[in-house]
Scaffold this motif. Structure first.
Motif, PDB file in Angstrom:
ATOM      1  N   ILE A   1     -64.875  86.325  84.170  1.00  0.00           N
ATOM      2  CA  ILE A   1     -64.014  87.762  85.239  1.00  0.00           C
ATOM      3  C   ILE A   1     -63.104  88.503  84.667  1.00  0.00           C
ATOM      4  O   ILE A   1     -62.702  89.434  85.421  1.00  0.00           O
ATOM      5  CB  ILE A   1     -64.066  86.896  86.152  1.00  0.00           C
ATOM      6  CG1 ILE A   1     -65.655  86.621  85.915  1.00  0.00           C
ATOM      7  CG2 ILE A   1     -63.750  87.639  86.931  1.00  0.00           C
ATOM      8  CD1 ILE A   1     -65.776  85.072  87.620  1.00  0.00           C
ATOM      9  N   GLY A   2     -61.899  87.193  83.812  1.00  0.00           N
ATOM     10  CA  GLY A   2     -60.635  87.497  83.488  1.00  0.00           C
ATOM     11  C   GLY A   2     -60.711  89.178  82.384  1.00  0.00           C
ATOM     12  O   GLY A   2     -60.315  90.150  83.089  1.00  0.00           O
ATOM     13  N   ILE A   3     -61.918  88.885  81.770  1.00  0.00           N
ATOM     14  CA  ILE A   3     -62.217  90.570  80.446  1.00  0.00           C
ATOM     15  C   ILE A   3     -62.672  91.667  81.893  1.00  0.00           C
ATOM     16  O   ILE A   3     -62.172  92.791  81.589  1.00  0.00           O
ATOM     17  CB  ILE A   3     -62.610  89.973  79.719  1.00  0.00           C
ATOM     18  CG1 ILE A   3     -62.377  89.234  78.426  1.00  0.00           C
ATOM     19  CG2 ILE A   3     -63.812  90.720  78.770  1.00  0.00           C
ATOM     20  CD1 ILE A   3     -63.599  88.637  77.251  1.00  0.00           C
ATOM     21  N   TRP A   4     -63.778  91.022  82.446  1.00  0.00           N
ATOM     22  CA  TRP A   4     -63.589  92.617  83.745  1.00  0.00           C
ATOM     23  C   TRP A   4     -62.992  93.418  84.093  1.00  0.00           C
ATOM     24  O   TRP A   4     -62.627  94.234  84.389  1.00  0.00           O
ATOM     25  CB  TRP A   4     -64.739  91.911  84.097  1.00  0.00           C
ATOM     26  CG  TRP A   4     -65.725  92.917  85.529  1.00  0.00           C
ATOM     27  CD1 TRP A   4     -66.206  94.231  84.228  1.00  0.00           C
ATOM     28  CD2 TRP A   4     -65.342  92.571  86.609  1.00  0.00           C
ATOM     29  NE1 TRP A   4     -66.277  94.542  86.783  1.00  0.00           N
ATOM     30  CE2 TRP A   4     -65.976  93.634  87.523  1.00  0.00           C
ATOM     31  CE3 TRP A   4     -64.539  92.422  87.478  1.00  0.00           C
ATOM     32  CZ2 TRP A   4     -65.377  93.766  88.768  1.00  0.00           C
ATOM     33  CZ3 TRP A   4     -64.173  91.958  88.794  1.00  0.00           C
ATOM     34  CH2 TRP A   4     -64.783  93.237  89.503  1.00  0.00           C
ATOM     35  N   GLN A   5     -62.079  92.023  84.622  1.00  0.00           N
ATOM     36  CA  GLN A   5     -60.977  92.296  85.272  1.00  0.00           C
ATOM     37  C   GLN A   5     -59.833  93.029  84.972  1.00  0.00           C
ATOM     38  O   GLN A   5     -59.787  94.086  85.591  1.00  0.00           O
ATOM     39  CB  GLN A   5     -60.650  91.509  86.506  1.00  0.00           C
ATOM     40  CG  GLN A   5     -61.460  90.439  87.217  1.00  0.00           C
ATOM     41  CD  GLN A   5     -60.744  89.279  88.050  1.00  0.00           C
ATOM     42  OE1 GLN A   5     -59.204  88.975  87.103  1.00  0.00           O
ATOM     43  NE2 GLN A   5     -60.658  88.690  89.181  1.00  0.00           N
ATOM     44  N   MET A   6     -59.452  93.124  84.073  1.00  0.00           N
ATOM     45  CA  MET A   6     -58.399  93.693  83.631  1.00  0.00           C
ATOM     46  C   MET A   6     -59.263  94.933  82.503  1.00  0.00           C
ATOM     47  O   MET A   6     -58.468  96.205  82.765  1.00  0.00           O
ATOM     48  CB  MET A   6     -57.902  93.273  81.860  1.00  0.00           C
ATOM     49  CG  MET A   6     -57.441  92.105  81.768  1.00  0.00           C
ATOM     50  SD  MET A   6     -55.820  92.164  83.173  1.00  0.00           S
ATOM     51  CE  MET A   6     -56.197  91.119  84.658  1.00  0.00           C
ATOM     52  N   GLU A   7     -60.587  95.290  82.658  1.00  0.00           N
ATOM     53  CA  GLU A   7     -60.463  96.265  82.596  1.00  0.00           C
ATOM     54  C   GLU A   7     -61.270  97.338  83.380  1.00  0.00           C
ATOM     55  O   GLU A   7     -60.860  98.744  83.786  1.00  0.00           O
ATOM     56  CB  GLU A   7     -62.895  96.333  82.053  1.00  0.00           C
ATOM     57  CG  GLU A   7     -63.237  97.171  81.347  1.00  0.00           C
ATOM     58  CD  GLU A   7     -62.396  98.126  80.422  1.00  0.00           C
ATOM     59  OE1 GLU A   7     -63.216  99.192  80.208  1.00  0.00           O
ATOM     60  OE2 GLU A   7     -61.973  97.709  79.580  1.00  0.00           O
ATOM     61  N   VAL A   8     -61.629  96.777  84.223  1.00  0.00           N
ATOM     62  CA  VAL A   8     -61.386  97.430  85.933  1.00  0.00           C
ATOM     63  C   VAL A   8     -59.532  98.241  86.042  1.00  0.00           C
ATOM     64  O   VAL A   8     -59.178  99.850  86.334  1.00  0.00           O
ATOM     65  CB  VAL A   8     -61.260  96.939  86.810  1.00  0.00           C
ATOM     66  CG1 VAL A   8     -61.514  97.559  88.394  1.00  0.00           C
ATOM     67  CG2 VAL A   8     -63.155  96.479  87.184  1.00  0.00           C
ATOM     68  N   ILE A   9     -58.608  97.834  86.373  1.00  0.00           N
ATOM     69  CA  ILE A   9     -57.335  97.321  86.002  1.00  0.00           C
ATOM     70  C   ILE A   9     -57.167  98.695  85.221  1.00  0.00           C
ATOM     71  O   ILE A   9     -55.779  99.988  85.314  1.00  0.00           O
ATOM     72  CB  ILE A   9     -56.612  96.681  85.934  1.00  0.00           C
ATOM     73  CG1 ILE A   9     -57.029  95.930  87.068  1.00  0.00           C
ATOM     74  CG2 ILE A   9     -55.076  96.909  86.172  1.00  0.00           C
ATOM     75  CD1 ILE A   9     -55.868  94.201  86.949  1.00  0.00           C
TER      76      ILE A   9
END
Length: 460
Positions: free
Chosen positions: A364-372
């Motif tokens: 989830i952390g990798i995905w959230q940083m990609e979204v930002i």
């Protein structure tokens, strides 16, 4: 003099926190990474400064920070679930005494990772957190890098501030962290508000990055070499002139080759012959044992459950005599060997529930940083240009950590959990700013409609 300097530094930070309580959060980061109480001979060694800083960090937030917009996120929930699950497995641990010893620092690392995001409410706080983490780890890295350049080092021989082979001071862990913070260094140089981005800061950053690259050489940690390769591939995403970057990286590597010690080549050569390396062969046996153990103990065996492993296997030994090469098989019996992989560490100690929670936390952390990174990269407002580079740096650091963690038992590494806390804080910060912006747009639209309605002439 060193003892006194460390003592005065810590006391000064404690005193500064009386005026700015967030400094106590930074003080805890400094103490937990550097461990000055272990470097000290008497003054700090006799005072529980880590516990004091931990308590002050919470107290400062309770007293000095507003709680109105505090949010509890999904990833904080995962950290809390992992904390509770670790406590449960502690009750049925195979080796209670050793499990309790590991629990004594794991719970604190998890609790602080849950707490850190609620304190990160401004750009300056994000920057100061990054800066303290980079410079504190940099103190260790610069010292070790200098010793490497001057001919010191070697596997297990690189002298650091603390010689206890734990936390940041374990050689493979230090190599992983050194490479993981390089994206953060680049982000700080580009978007710093604390220091001017002039030639002095850029020169220091360049030398610090060079020192980071020297750590895998000085420690001869094979994981560090893999992490350098992963970083090189990740940075291809953001560089504008990719061919120039690839050419420059290749040229730099070729120039560095003659200066590397022979022991480094010998150590790295084992990456191509895993079956002939006893350390690597033993790891694979431990991993196979852990899978079998998890089949019988799906809920895990508690911290340090690896102490119960035992196995015998045949390892090929290659003998070369001139042009003649012969292979004989040697029986190896071993036991009580560490997991040497965070994935198998989680599986063996916390079972399938713990492993799946840990994997979800990082995915989830990798995905959230990609979204930002994608949502904020094209914004032009001065206050909206630092979020995307920081998200990218934290994402790269996490990926490098996960690659390194595949070959090390560092699932609960405090430094990396601090980065997770920063990710959660950045996600919450950006969501709040986007929500406020959307609400402002909606309010402006409502006001415009009301103004238009009031300006419309009344019907006769």
């Amino acid at each position: 003099m060193l003892d006194l300097a460390l003592f005065l530094t810590v006391m000064l930070l404690f005193a500064m926190g009386l005026r700015r309580p967030f400094i106590w959060v930074l003080t805890y980061l400094y103490i937990d990474i550097l461990a000055p109480q272990k470097i000290s001979w008497a003054l700090l060694a006799s005072v529980p400064i880590s516990l004091i800083a931990f308590i002050l960090a919470f107290a400062g937030w309770i007293i000095g920070d507003t709680k109105a917009n505090t949010q509890f996120t999904l990833r904080q929930g995962l950290l809390l679930a992992l904390l509770c699950w670790c406590f449960m497995t502690l009750q049925w641990a195979d080796y209670p005494e050793f499990a309790q010893e590991k629990w004594n620092w794991v719970w604190k690392a998890l609790v602080f990772a849950i707490f850190l995001p609620v304190t990160l409410t401004t750009r300056l706080r994000f920057e100061m957190t990054s800066l303290i983490m980079v410079l504190t780890a940099g103190a260790i890295i610069i010292s070790a890098g200098m010793k490497t350049v001057l001919g010191g080092g070697g596997y297990g021989n690189l002298s650091l501030f603390v010689n206890d082979n734990s936390n940041v001071y374990e050689s493979s862990t230090l190599a992983t962290i050194a490479i993981a913070i390089i994206p953060l260094i680049l982000s700080l140089v580009k978007n710093s508000t604390v220091f001017p981005t002039d030639w002095r800061v850029k020169a220091f950053a360049g030398l610090l990055i060079f020192a980071c690259l020297m750590i895998p050489v000085g420690t001869e940690a094979r994981t560090g070499l893999i992490c350098i390769g992963v970083l090189g591939l990740l940075m291809l995403r953001d560089v504008k002139k990719r061919m120039l970057y690839i050419t420059g990286a290749a040229a730099l590597g070729l120039v560095a080759l003659p200066f590397l010690p022979a022991s480094f080549y010998e150590r790295m050569s084992t990456l191509n012959s895993v079956e002939e390396d006893q350390s690597a062969s033993t790891r694979m046996q431990v991993w196979a044992w852990t899978i079998d153990y998890a089949a019988e103990h799906p809920l895990g065996g508690g911290f340090d459950a690896f102490r119960g492993n035992s196995f015998t296997y045949q390892m090929p030994v290659v003998e070369r005599n001139g042009s003649t090469v012969s292979v004989r098989y040697e029986q190896v019996t071993d036991g009580g060997r560490a997991y040497h992989s965070s994935i198998f560490e989680m599986l063996g100690e916390q079972g399938w529930p713990g492993l799946l929670t840990w994997l979800a936390l990082h995915a989830i952390g990798i995905w959230q940083m990609e979204v930002i990174r994608r949502r904020w990269r094209d914004r032009r407002a001065p206050a909206e240009q630092w979020q995307s580079p920081l998200a990218s740096a934290l994402q790269f650091a996490q990926i490098i950590y996960l690659v390194g963690a595949t070959f090390q038992g560092i699932a609960f590494q405090p430094f990396m959990l601090m980065l997770v806390g920063m990710q959660i804080g950045l996600w919450t910060y950006c969501k709040k700013r986007e929500s406020a912006k959307q609400e402002s747009v909606r309010k402006a639209a409502r006001d415009a409609r009301r103004a238009a309605a009031s300006a419309k002439p009344a019907m006769p």
